[in-house]
Design an enzyme around this catalytic site. Structure first.
Site, short mmCIF file in Angstrom:
data_model
loop_
_atom_site.label_atom_id
_atom_site.label_comp_id
_atom_site.label_asym_id
_atom_site.label_seq_id
_atom_site.Cartn_x
_atom_site.Cartn_y
_atom_site.Cartn_z
N TYR A 103 0.87 -1.18 0.00
CA TYR A 103 0.00 0.00 0.00
C TYR A 103 0.90 1.22 0.00
O TYR A 103 2.06 1.15 -0.43
CB TYR A 103 -0.90 -0.13 1.25
CG TYR A 103 -1.90 0.96 1.48
CD1 TYR A 103 -2.87 1.26 0.54
CD2 TYR A 103 -1.87 1.70 2.66
CE1 TYR A 103 -3.79 2.28 0.77
CE2 TYR A 103 -2.79 2.71 2.90
CZ TYR A 103 -3.75 3.00 1.95
OH TYR A 103 -4.65 4.01 2.19
N LYS A 176 -5.79 -1.09 -2.05
CA LYS A 176 -6.82 -0.81 -1.04
C LYS A 176 -7.50 -2.13 -0.64
O LYS A 176 -7.80 -2.37 0.52
CB LYS A 176 -7.86 0.17 -1.58
CG LYS A 176 -7.32 1.58 -1.80
CD LYS A 176 -7.51 2.48 -0.59
CE LYS A 176 -6.71 3.77 -0.75
NZ LYS A 176 -6.78 4.66 0.42
O1 LIG Z 1 -4.05 6.01 -0.47
C1 LIG Z 1 -3.69 6.55 0.58
O2 LIG Z 1 -2.61 6.29 1.15
C2 LIG Z 1 -4.60 7.48 1.31
C3 LIG Z 1 -5.49 8.28 0.48
O3 LIG Z 1 -6.57 7.57 -0.03
C4 LIG Z 1 -4.80 9.09 -0.57
O4 LIG Z 1 -5.38 9.27 -1.66
O5 LIG Z 1 -3.71 9.60 -0.29
MN LIG Z 2 -7.07 8.02 -2.04
#
Ligand SMILES: O=C(O)C[C@H](O)C(=O)O
Ligand SMILES: [Mn+2]
Ligand SMILES: NC(=O)c1ccc[n+]([C@@H]2O[C@H](COP(=O)([O-])OP(=O)(O)OC[C@H]3O[C@@H](n4cnc5c(N)ncnc54)[C@H](O)[C@@H]3O)[C@@H](O)[C@H]2O)c1
Length: 554
Positions: A103, A176
């Site tokens: 992530y 996600k």
């Molecule tokens: O994706 C992430 O780390 C958090 C958030 O949804 C973002 O767009 O920054």
């Molecule tokens: Mn985001």
């Protein structure tokens, strides 16, 4: 005769390569002798049968042998492509270490290099604005008959703070969903990542011979919204039990799309609502430490876009629940964007910004309030949230000015990925002599300062959306409303021991499976209490427990 389950029947009719190359079915060397016999796998694997623990140990050693974070990610994604149960079994044991790899922030690198690194579509559905007639078939083909309960869709116009990444953005939907399963336990065979390829305005991609998406400028307006509408209709028709999660849409579309569908189907926008939730939960955590009231805060949003205005709306709801009228609550907000402090006569306001503007007559030097420093001097905020995509903009002098007028400044630089953060946690602690209550968008190390260890909460919607989504799915929610969102924001209270010096304002990622479950139960209960469940449910706790998938071979 023993009746076979649907999965067993499905497996029995497949050939060896169809099983070994299906990440939802594959167990690799862990297929037992009996399974190998029954499934026609005899001789297709080395003779030793391994346990999942043995496979996990071996995979972790390989992971550790990779030199860079991107190589580590590529290894993990290959494992994910081959054997999803083993991948999640491994991730379960190393969630803190793996989160930044699968992530944010390393997902950002994989998005930038999607075309060069492409090996596998990772079971995503690729919807094209140029072929609206194919949308239903696209979703059907990608789902391969699986019972889809959760869809994460992106059109990648605003990937994190990095702008437009066209089809490459599909990796954020995949990432996600990985967090959903690791944190909350959604069955990975019940999820579908979707890319809506509406073109791209990223010239670098358009010029790149390797670019894999539609090679034209991004489509806006009627043709775009018709594609979205067709997508939602097909998604609801094929997967009527599913929750639809929107991610990283552009500022001009995100709120419009949410408003179009939020009262009709189970859906939410993560950047607007997920971020609003995690920030409010973080502020409540911070106020728990400072023993102050939310009614005494002056909130400055720096970067009044999708996330910034989502946050403002969630805090606004909280203030109104605390007894303030809408007009009174509004007085607590200062929205700052490119133009500076937003006034009611500022040009090019977005619809979301219009609800949070100030009047020039409130300030003697209104015309000078065109940058953050001037606004901080004029306003003396007690809470400052960064969702501006502008790195390093929370400077030492701005932070010192803020901290001169409040005991425990609440400062959340949330822009992602790492290179875009408004400030580093360590600097914020030092510049304020340890008084700042900090959360950052990406994971931050503890900060040692004058003998105290400051833990930094991760102010990332990943702390909230898995529990929120899982609770909605478990409760078979018809829609998500403000009451459920508010209940979820309060669900994390009490998990952090705020009496410890240097305590974080949010619970640590190491506890994400525990608090995602708490969150899911609170959300499911709220749905049931409001009679918003489609199916009859007696116990929220039981419904959540029944849905939870564990990464063990069946
Ligand atoms: O994706 C992430 O780390 C958090 C958030 O949804 C973002 O767009 O920054
Ligand atoms: Mn985001
Ligand atoms: N930590 C989290 O959970 C989380 C969640 C969502 C978004 N974010 C981050 O927040 C950032 C913004 O995301 P978004 O979806 O709201 O994007 P967005 O494009 O909708 O909003 C960004 C806003 O910043 C404004 N901006 C640009 N330059 C500016 C400047 N110099 N001064 C002031 N404002 C400026 C833009 O005009 C826009 O309104 C991204 O970096 C994203 O990664 C973090």
């Amino acid at each position: 005769m023993v009746k076979l389950t649907q999965t067993e029947e499905l497996v029995m009719t497949k050939t060896a390569d169809q099983i070994l190359n299906n990440p939802f079915l594959n167990k690799g060397t862990a297929f037992t002798k009996a399974e190998r016999q029954a499934l026609g796998l005899i001789g297709t694997l080395p003779s030793q049968v391994q346990t999942i623990e043995e496979q996990t140990t071996q995979a972790y050693a390989q992971f550790q042998s990779k030199a860079t974070r991107l190589e580590k990610r590529i290894f993990l994604m290959n494992l994910f492509n081959e054997n999803r149960t083993l991948f999640y079994h491994l991730m379960d044991q190393h969630v803190v270490e793996f989160m930044p790899i699968v992530y944010d922030p390393v997902v950002a690198d994989s998005i930038e290099q999607y075309n060069e690194l492409f090996l596998d579509p990772q079971n995503a559905a690729f919807v094209s604005v140029d072929a609206p007639e194919d949308i239903e078939a696209t979703l059907k083909n990608a789902a391969t008959g699986r019972d889809i309960r959760l869809v994460v869709v992106t059109d990648a116009e605003g990937i994190l703070g990095m702008g437009d990444w066209g089809v490459n953005g599909v990796d954020i939907a995949v990432g996600k969903l990985m967090v959903y399963t690791a944190a909350a336990g959604i069955d990975p065979s019940q999820v579908l990542p979707v890319s809506i390829d509406a073109g791209t305005n990223n010239q670098k991609l358009l010029d790149d011979p390797l670019y894999l998406g539609n090679r034209h400028k991004r489509i806006y307006g009627d043709r775009y919204y018709e594609t979205i509408d067709k997508f939602v209709a097909a998604e609801q028709k094929l997967f009527p039990e599913s929750l639809l999660h929107w991610e990283d849409f552009g500022r001009s579309n995100a709120q419009v799309i949410l408003d179009q569908y939020k009262d009709k189907i189970a859906t939410f926008n993560d950047d607007i609502q997920g971020t609003g939730m995690v920030v409010l939960a973080g502020i409540l955590g911070a106020l728990n430490i400072s023993k102050e009231s939310i009614k005494d805060q002056k909130i400055l949003s720096f970067g009044a876009g999708t996330a910034g205005m989502g946050i403002a709306n969630q805090i606004m709801d909280e203030l109104m629940q605390a007894g303030l009228t809408e007009a009174e609550a509004k007085q607590h907000f200062y929205a700052v964007d490119k133009q500076g402090l937003l006034f009611d006569d500022t040009e090019d306001l977005t619809p979301a910004q219009k609800a949070f503007t100030r009047q020039r007559s409130e300030f003697s030097n209104a015309d000078e309030l065109t940058n953050l420093e001037a606004v901080v001097k004029a306003v003396h905020p007690t809470v400052m949230i960064g969702t501006s995509t502008q790195p390093g903009t929370f400077t030492e002098s701005i932070i010192k000015e803020m901290a001169a007028h409040t005991d425990r400044p609440i400062i959340f630089p949330l822009s992602n990925p790492t290179k875009l953060a408004e400030a580093k946690a360590e600097d914020l602690i030092k510049w304020t002599d340890g008084r700042a209550l900090v959360a950052t968008g990406i994971p931050a190390d503890d900060v040692e300062y004058k003998g105290v260890t400051y833990q930094i909460g991760q102010g990332n919607n990943a702390l909230m959306y898995p529990g929120l989504g899982f609770g909605l799915i478990a409760a078979t929610a018809k829609v998500l409303n403000a009451e459920t969102l508010s209940a979820a924001c309060h669900a994390l209270g009490g998990i952090v021991d705020t009496s410890k010096p240097g305590a974080a304002v949010l619970p640590p990622v190491s506890k994400i499976t525990e608090f995602s479950q708490t969150l899911a139960e609170v959300v499911a209960q709220s749905v049931i209490d409001q009679k918003l469940n489609k199916e009859p449910i007696t116990s929220a706790k039981q419904a959540v427990a029944d849905m939870k998938w564990v990464p063990e071979y069946k």
